[in-house]
Design an enzyme around this catalytic site. Sequence first.
Site, PDB file in Angstrom:
ATOM      1  N   GLN A  18       1.170   9.590  -4.361  1.00 32.09           N
ATOM      2  CA  GLN A  18      -0.010  10.451  -4.216  1.00 32.09           C
ATOM      3  C   GLN A  18       0.309  11.615  -3.273  1.00 32.09           C
ATOM      4  OE1 GLN A  18      -3.335  10.132  -5.626  1.00 32.09           O
ATOM      5  NE2 GLN A  18      -3.376  12.231  -4.843  1.00 32.09           N
ATOM      6  N   ASP A  48     -10.158  10.547   2.410  1.00 30.73           N
ATOM      7  CA  ASP A  48      -9.958   9.369   1.561  1.00 30.73           C
ATOM      8  C   ASP A  48     -11.154   8.451   1.809  1.00 30.73           C
ATOM      9  OD1 ASP A  48      -8.893   7.274   0.040  1.00 30.73           O
ATOM     10  OD2 ASP A  48      -7.372   6.717   1.522  1.00 30.73           O
ATOM     11  N   HIS A 105       1.176   5.399   0.352  1.00 28.83           N
ATOM     12  CA  HIS A 105       0.938   5.816  -1.043  1.00 28.83           C
ATOM     13  C   HIS A 105       1.779   7.083  -1.293  1.00 28.83           C
ATOM     14  CE1 HIS A 105      -0.801   5.990  -4.864  1.00 28.83           C
ATOM     15  NE2 HIS A 105      -2.053   6.312  -4.581  1.00 28.83           N
ATOM     16  N   CYS A 120      -7.656  11.945  -2.701  1.00 29.70           N
ATOM     17  CA  CYS A 120      -6.779  11.240  -3.645  1.00 29.70           C
ATOM     18  C   CYS A 120      -7.551  10.621  -4.803  1.00 29.70           C
ATOM     19  CB  CYS A 120      -5.988  10.159  -2.901  1.00 29.70           C
ATOM     20  SG  CYS A 120      -7.042   9.034  -1.951  1.00 29.70           S
ATOM     21  N   ARG A 165      -0.117  14.059 -10.238  1.00 29.35           N
ATOM     22  CA  ARG A 165       0.470  12.706 -10.195  1.00 29.35           C
ATOM     23  C   ARG A 165       1.461  12.548 -11.350  1.00 29.35           C
ATOM     24  NH1 ARG A 165      -2.164   8.581  -7.674  1.00 29.35           N
ATOM     25  NH2 ARG A 165      -0.172   7.521  -8.022  1.00 29.35           N
ATOM     26  N   ARG A 170       2.102  -1.982  -7.161  1.00 29.57           N
ATOM     27  CA  ARG A 170       0.919  -1.714  -6.317  1.00 29.57           C
ATOM     28  C   ARG A 170       0.512  -3.050  -5.696  1.00 29.57           C
ATOM     29  NH1 ARG A 170      -4.453   1.887  -7.313  1.00 29.57           N
ATOM     30  NH2 ARG A 170      -2.868   3.451  -6.843  1.00 29.57           N
TER      31      ARG A 170
HETATM   32  N1  NVA Z   1      -6.947   4.289   0.740  1.00 28.14           N
HETATM   33  C1  NVA Z   1      -7.290   4.052  -0.643  1.00 28.14           C
HETATM   34  C2  NVA Z   1      -6.469   4.920  -1.543  1.00 28.14           C
HETATM   35  C3  NVA Z   1      -6.820   4.810  -2.996  1.00 28.14           C
HETATM   36  C4  NVA Z   1      -5.971   5.667  -3.870  1.00 28.14           C
HETATM   37  C5  NVA Z   1      -7.097   2.585  -0.963  1.00 28.14           C
HETATM   38  O1  NVA Z   1      -6.088   2.006  -0.532  1.00 28.14           O
HETATM   39  O2  NVA Z   1      -7.952   2.001  -1.641  1.00 28.14           O
HETATM   40  N1   CP Z   2      -5.329   8.030  -6.282  1.00 32.27           N
HETATM   41  C1   CP Z   2      -4.986   6.888  -6.889  1.00 32.27           C
HETATM   42  O1   CP Z   2      -3.959   6.255  -6.596  1.00 32.27           O
HETATM   43  O2   CP Z   2      -5.853   6.515  -7.862  1.00 32.27           O
HETATM   44  P1   CP Z   2      -5.865   5.082  -8.582  1.00 32.27           P
HETATM   45  O3   CP Z   2      -6.219   4.064  -7.541  1.00 32.27           O
HETATM   46  O4   CP Z   2      -6.908   5.210  -9.661  1.00 32.27           O
HETATM   47  O5   CP Z   2      -4.507   4.813  -9.158  1.00 32.27           O
END
Ligand code: NVA
Ligand code: CP
Length: 341
Positions: free
Chosen positions: A155, A247, A152, A287, A315, A125
Amino acid sequence: MGAPRTTKMPAHPPKAGLAAMPALRTRSLVSMADLTPREFELVLTLAQMVKAGPRDYRGALEGKQLVMIFEKPSLRTRVTFEAGMKSLGGDAIFLDQRGSRIAEREEVRDVAHNLERWVDGIVLRTYDHSTITEMARCSRAPVINALSDLEHPCQALADFLTLKEKFADLRAVKLAYIGDGNNMAHSLILAAALAAASITVATPPAYAPSKQVTSAAQAIAATTGAQIHFTTTPETAVADADAVYTDVWTSMGQEDEAEQRRIAFAGFEVTDALMAKAKPHAVFMHCLPAHRGDEVSASVIDSSRSVVFEQAENRLHVQKAVLILLLGESRRRFPARSAEA
Ligand code: NVA
Ligand code: CP
């Protein structure tokens, strides 16, 4: 062009049958576009099988090790990868990289050449998507994108499994995405293209999705028959939708822009009034994490139309399927190294 062909699954995939599972063409899952339409369907089908009979897959990754390196916080992604890996008989090592970016201490290619000698898979990540592409380019071990600023995919796979459970035929599903045209929107657009579904994305003009991603998605859609549309009006996107997705307005790493984004996204909150313009059976998707009162009203996310916890549960199942397909017996351990510097 027609819809994706049905993937032929082995009659008895658990245990011995896992070796006969069709191998993915891709070594890593960096982008949703790494999957073909058939492979996308295969992941969802295997996820459904894993979900229906988790005990049958207990030894699928026995003795395998996964490293998980996260530059950003996580609840769902971390726990589901770790729990999933362990429930498949393998193990996971978590490296908290929130203090600094991976490449700050050591070049990504050197990290890759260390990790590939110790573990069977790498989950990343990151902020920069290029950190993940570089790791995948240099590592012989498969690399899985657990969220970058661009995409992502895990997800979106869980989201399309949820849609499949709700509506059965993804080709008939109309998804509306309301909000920021960033990582989540990108993977959903590509997933809709692979699934031959319909998606309409509504963003403020300055927050439209990346042209590179939308062009890639349109190219896939031309082969599957998917419909992909863009608008700046949430009401246009939700008209006739089976599912309405949003989101956060401020993603991880954009915290300094929160106030300006709250202004730019005014009118993009998914409210009861907006949901009323979708089909009567339309579900609400997110998400997570969510901010009630910003991108979604509490009365929507906490209603019976909300499937956010089904998405979160899925997930686990899709990631187990991805881990089996990338790290499991259908793959030779570390096939030929991809081109590297
Ligand atoms: N767009 C959000 C998704 C979180 C799962 C982010 O990148 O923070
Ligand atoms: N939706 C998602 O990726 O959640 P987290 O950021 O908690 O992993």
